[in-house]
Each structure stands twice: as C-alpha cells, then as structure tokens.
Design a protein around this motif. Structure first.
Motif, PDB file in Angstrom:
ATOM      1  N   UNK A  45       8.826   7.080   2.638  1.00 27.36           N
ATOM      2  CA  UNK A  45       8.447   6.496   1.354  1.00 27.36           C
ATOM      3  C   UNK A  45       6.935   6.468   1.170  1.00 27.36           C
ATOM      4  N   UNK A  46       6.189   6.837   2.207  1.00 28.02           N
ATOM      5  CA  UNK A  46       4.725   6.797   2.187  1.00 28.02           C
ATOM      6  C   UNK A  46       4.238   5.409   1.777  1.00 28.02           C
ATOM      7  N   UNK A  47       4.769   4.441   2.509  1.00 26.46           N
ATOM      8  CA  UNK A  47       4.451   3.052   2.245  1.00 26.46           C
ATOM      9  C   UNK A  47       3.949   2.391   3.533  1.00 26.46           C
ATOM     10  N   UNK A  48       2.967   1.523   3.386  1.00 24.83           N
ATOM     11  CA  UNK A  48       2.328   0.907   4.556  1.00 24.83           C
ATOM     12  C   UNK A  48       1.910  -0.506   4.159  1.00 24.83           C
ATOM     13  N   UNK A  49       2.821  -1.455   4.243  1.00 27.80           N
ATOM     14  CA  UNK A  49       2.523  -2.814   3.803  1.00 27.80           C
ATOM     15  C   UNK A  49       2.074  -3.669   4.977  1.00 27.80           C
ATOM     16  N   UNK A  50       1.277  -4.670   4.673  1.00 29.22           N
ATOM     17  CA  UNK A  50       0.744  -5.592   5.672  1.00 29.22           C
ATOM     18  C   UNK A  50       1.371  -6.964   5.473  1.00 29.22           C
ATOM     19  N   UNK A  70      -0.452  -7.097  15.425  1.00 28.85           N
ATOM     20  CA  UNK A  70      -1.623  -7.720  16.026  1.00 28.85           C
ATOM     21  C   UNK A  70      -1.557  -9.207  15.724  1.00 28.85           C
ATOM     22  N   UNK A  71      -0.993  -9.950  16.654  1.00 30.37           N
ATOM     23  CA  UNK A  71      -0.860 -11.405  16.491  1.00 30.37           C
ATOM     24  C   UNK A  71      -0.104 -11.721  15.203  1.00 30.37           C
ATOM     25  N   UNK A  72      -0.758 -12.365  14.238  1.00 31.09           N
ATOM     26  CA  UNK A  72      -0.063 -12.776  13.010  1.00 31.09           C
ATOM     27  C   UNK A  72       0.071 -11.632  11.990  1.00 31.09           C
ATOM     28  N   UNK A  73      -0.508 -10.503  12.307  1.00 29.58           N
ATOM     29  CA  UNK A  73      -0.517  -9.377  11.377  1.00 29.58           C
ATOM     30  C   UNK A  73       0.449  -8.298  11.859  1.00 29.58           C
ATOM     31  N   UNK A  74       1.255  -7.809  10.938  1.00 31.39           N
ATOM     32  CA  UNK A  74       2.166  -6.718  11.269  1.00 31.39           C
ATOM     33  C   UNK A  74       2.293  -5.809  10.058  1.00 31.39           C
ATOM     34  N   UNK A  75       2.729  -4.586  10.318  1.00 28.60           N
ATOM     35  CA  UNK A  75       2.894  -3.649   9.219  1.00 28.60           C
ATOM     36  C   UNK A  75       4.347  -3.221   9.120  1.00 28.60           C
ATOM     37  N   UNK A  76       4.713  -2.789   7.923  1.00 27.38           N
ATOM     38  CA  UNK A  76       5.995  -2.142   7.688  1.00 27.38           C
ATOM     39  C   UNK A  76       5.665  -0.720   7.237  1.00 27.38           C
ATOM     40  N   UNK A 125       0.857  -1.184   0.000  1.00 25.64           N
ATOM     41  CA  UNK A 125       0.000   0.000   0.000  1.00 25.64           C
ATOM     42  C   UNK A 125       0.887   1.226   0.000  1.00 25.64           C
ATOM     43  N   UNK A 126       0.597   2.164  -0.871  1.00 25.25           N
ATOM     44  CA  UNK A 126       1.266   3.456  -0.825  1.00 25.25           C
ATOM     45  C   UNK A 126       0.197   4.538  -0.768  1.00 25.25           C
ATOM     46  N   UNK A 127       0.575   5.690  -0.278  1.00 29.69           N
ATOM     47  CA  UNK A 127      -0.394   6.775  -0.121  1.00 29.69           C
ATOM     48  C   UNK A 127       0.299   8.094  -0.426  1.00 29.69           C
ATOM     49  N   UNK A 128      -0.498   9.090  -0.641  1.00 23.85           N
ATOM     50  CA  UNK A 128       0.052  10.408  -0.937  1.00 23.85           C
ATOM     51  C   UNK A 128      -0.665  11.435  -0.073  1.00 23.85           C
TER      52      UNK A 128
END
Lengths: 115, 114
Positions: free
Chosen positions: B72-77, B61-67, B23-26
């Motif tokens: 870089x305006x990046x938000x990966x799961x 959150x348990x098995x879920x994490x973000x980077x 995921x990227x955002x602006x």
C-alpha cells in the motif's frame, strides 16, 4: 559540542547581497547534506558531500547557490545576489557513513530573511 | 518521481493516549528506506525511527512504532503513552540506497495536551 552546529543562527540580508552560511558537522562524519526548509514545509535537498567531494548538487535551485567542503569537515553554503524567494531555514546534516540512508544528524539551522 | 505525502497537517492528542500519524509515498524502487523525524519548536531535527523496506518486521523504538505496509506504500507512526515532550512537527522521509537526496513530506504538527 558533540552535535552539528550552524552559524549564524539568523541572517537578514538585503536583496542582492551575498551571504555565507557555515556548518560544522560532527567530527569524523563522512557525509554532509544541505537542505532548504521553507516556512511550513518539509526540508528540500540541496546538495551532498562525501568527505570533500560534492557528489550531488542536483537540488541547488540556481547557479547563485554554491557549496563547498574543502577539507572534508566544515562546509559553507554561499548564496550570491540573494532574492526574496531565498528566504528560508537552511539546515545542515551529517552522517557517519556515506549515503542518505544512514541516520542524519541535523543542526539547528540558519534562518535567512531577504528583505 | 518519488514523493512523500502526509495528509494530516495538524493533530492533537491527550497526554498518555495513543496517536497515529499517516504517511504515504510513491516509488518504483524495491529497496528503500523510510524515516520519521521529529522537529521540536527549537528546530533541531531528530530521528525517531527508521525502517528498511526489505525488512518485513515493523520497527519499534520504545513508545514509537511504525505500521509499514509495503504493498500500500504506507508508513504510519504510532506514538503510545503520549508525553508533553512529544509536541513537535513530525516529518516522514524516504530515500533509496542509490540516491543522495532524502525526500520529506510536508509534516504533521502534533500537539500533546495535558
């Protein structure tokens, strides 16, 4: 139930008819949001209520769309003179506190098909 | 304008393996919030994870994490140890403290294969 409920779950309307979609938020939730989700797309914001006040209606696509939440709980989204481009899933969400940055709890949606 | 882009319309992963959704955002805002929502075939959207931009630590959150890469305006799961119940559409979303609207990406359809 403890969650957000919406009715009807499915609605078929002939072009030109008026429709009313209902949302029952979680009891005590201050914020209520309406979204429109076209097939294969993410939800798009329509309008926001904080209690009974409609604080933002910038996402309503035309003046045929009208929403209300008169007592600060149940909300109704009304679409007048429906058009085919109104066909979508309409999602309602509520949040405990004010502001879109709090966790939103979504209902199952109403799938509107305009023939 | 604030936009959210999910460049992967579909992804698949074998059960028990790890998968990362992009995921990227602006935005020109400095203080904002990012979310991943899951929408199973039944359609009810569920919050998976939430990140506040001013927090440098990545949310988990348990098995879920973000980077979360703010510059870089990046938000990966990242989903670890994928389970069949993880099969769903996943939406990345963005909002600010002053906005009432939440912006969603177009979604990534994730299929977990047995």
């Amino acid at each position: 139930g403890a969650g957000v409920s919406q009715s009807p779950r499915y609605k078929v309307a002939k072009r030109g008819q008026d429709v009313a979609l209902r949302c029952d938020p979680i009891s005590g939730h201050v914020s209520l949001f309406w979204y429109q989700q076209a097939l294969g797309q993410g939800p798009e914001f329509l309008t926001y209520f904080q209690n009974e006040a409609q604080l933002d209606k910038s996402g309503l696509p035309s003046d045929r769309f009208f929403a209300e939440r008169p007592e600060g709980s149940v909300s109704t989204l009304k679409i007048q003179r429906t058009q085919q481009e109104d066909s979508a899933v309409y999602l309602c969400a509520s949040a405990l506190a004010g502001g879109s940055y709090n966790e939103q709890f979504f209902g199952p949606g109403t799938r509107l098909t305009v023939l | 304008a604030q936009t959210v882009t999910q460049s992967q319309p579909e992804m698949s992963v074998q059960e028990a393996e790890t998968v990362t959704l992009s995921c990227t955002y602006d935005t020109s805002e400095n203080n904002y919030y990012l979310f991943w929502y899951k929408q199973p075939p039944s359609r009810q959207m569920i919050l998976v994870i939430r990140q506040e931009a001013y927090k440098q630590q990545n949310a988990t959150e348990n098995r879920f994490s973000v980077n979360f890469q703010k510059a870089a305006k990046s938000f990966s799961l990242k989903i670890s140890d994928s389970q069949l119940g993880d099969t769903a559409m996943y939406f990345c979303a963005f909002t600010t403290h002053n906005n009432n609207d939440m912006r969603f990406g177009a979604g990534t359809r994730l299929t977990v294969k047995p």
